[in-house]
Design an enzyme around this catalytic site. Structure first.
Site, PDB file in Angstrom:
ATOM      1  CG  ASP A  89     -19.690  14.638 -32.310  1.00 33.56           C
ATOM      2  OD1 ASP A  89     -19.607  13.395 -32.397  1.00 33.56           O
ATOM      3  OD2 ASP A  89     -18.746  15.363 -31.927  1.00 33.56           O
ATOM      4  CE  LYS A 151     -18.730  18.186 -29.533  1.00 35.74           C
ATOM      5  NZ  LYS A 151     -18.736  18.093 -31.025  1.00 35.74           N
ATOM      6  CE  LYS A 180     -15.697  15.940 -29.759  1.00 30.01           C
ATOM      7  NZ  LYS A 180     -16.072  15.688 -31.187  1.00 30.01           N
TER       8      LYS A 180
END
Length: 215
Positions: A89, A151, A180
């Site tokens: 991430d 995300k 996400k």
């Protein structure tokens, strides 16, 4: 709803100890979470604890501000992949985005993605600092750079995920890449709403409470 299939059980607190990571991994194994999300210094420990399981090991790159050089992010990503991370991430360079240096943003994502290869790269937008237009632009840059996810948040910004931001992100990416939601998701009702909005993964430190339906 099998919430565990959506959850990256997360522990990124600056005070997290080895015992905390051990408990995180135990919870992930006991509740069959999709993955755990940890800082890079604990990858080798978690890799051993999750050995022979299906739990994905997720680590963060450029965390939490995203403002280091592209070379630094690429080297960090390379190190974590070599240690055995399954997914990364990466925090987008918000400063470049807000300065309209879109080519630099896209090229950085592309270079990190090249290191990640066939594994999963998620790009953290930190939506709390962005306008709607900037969120849309960031999503499109992530799509162009062939990331796997966008995300919402690091959990260290002024706020975490919001329904409104996820709706905006979904409109921007369509079905090209996944979303996400992360930051402030603490119960099953909230998790369900994000899933209904089209989120494919949830980052939370409250995974146990969510899957056991506790508030």
């Amino acid at each position: 709803m099998h919430f565990e299939n959506f959850i990256d059980q997360t522990l990124l607190k600056p005070t997290a100890t080895e015992k905390d990571i051990e408990q995180l991994c135990t919870d992930a194994l006991n509740y069959n979470f999709y993955g755990i999300c940890i800082n890079g210094c604990y990858i080798s420990l978690a890799k051993d604890l999750l050995k022979d399981s299906k739990v994905k090991l997720v680590s963060v790159v450029g965390f939490p501000l995203g403002s280091m050089s592209t070379k630094a992010k690429v080297n960090e990503a390379m190190d974590y992949m070599e240690q055995g991370a399954n997914e990364l991430d990466m925090v987008l360079n918000i400063r470049w985005l807000r300065s309209a240096d879109y080519l630099a943003v896209q090229e950085e994502i592309r270079q990190v993605n090249e290191v990640v290869g066939n594994n999963v790269l998620k790009v953290i937008l930190e939506t709390c600092y962005l306008t709607d237009a900037e969120i849309i632009t960031a999503c499109k840059l992530a799509v162009s750079a062939k990331a796997d996810f966008v995300k919402t948040s690091t959990g260290f910004g002024s706020k975490g995920a919001s329904f409104e931001d996820v709706v905006l992100m979904k409109k921007a990416v369509g079905n090209k890449i996944k979303i996400k939601a992360s930051g402030g998701i603490k119960d099953a009702v909230m998790a369900q709403k994000y899933i209904d909005l089209g989120v494919a993964r949830i980052g939370t430190s409250s995974g146990v409470a969510i899957v056991t339906n506790q508030n």
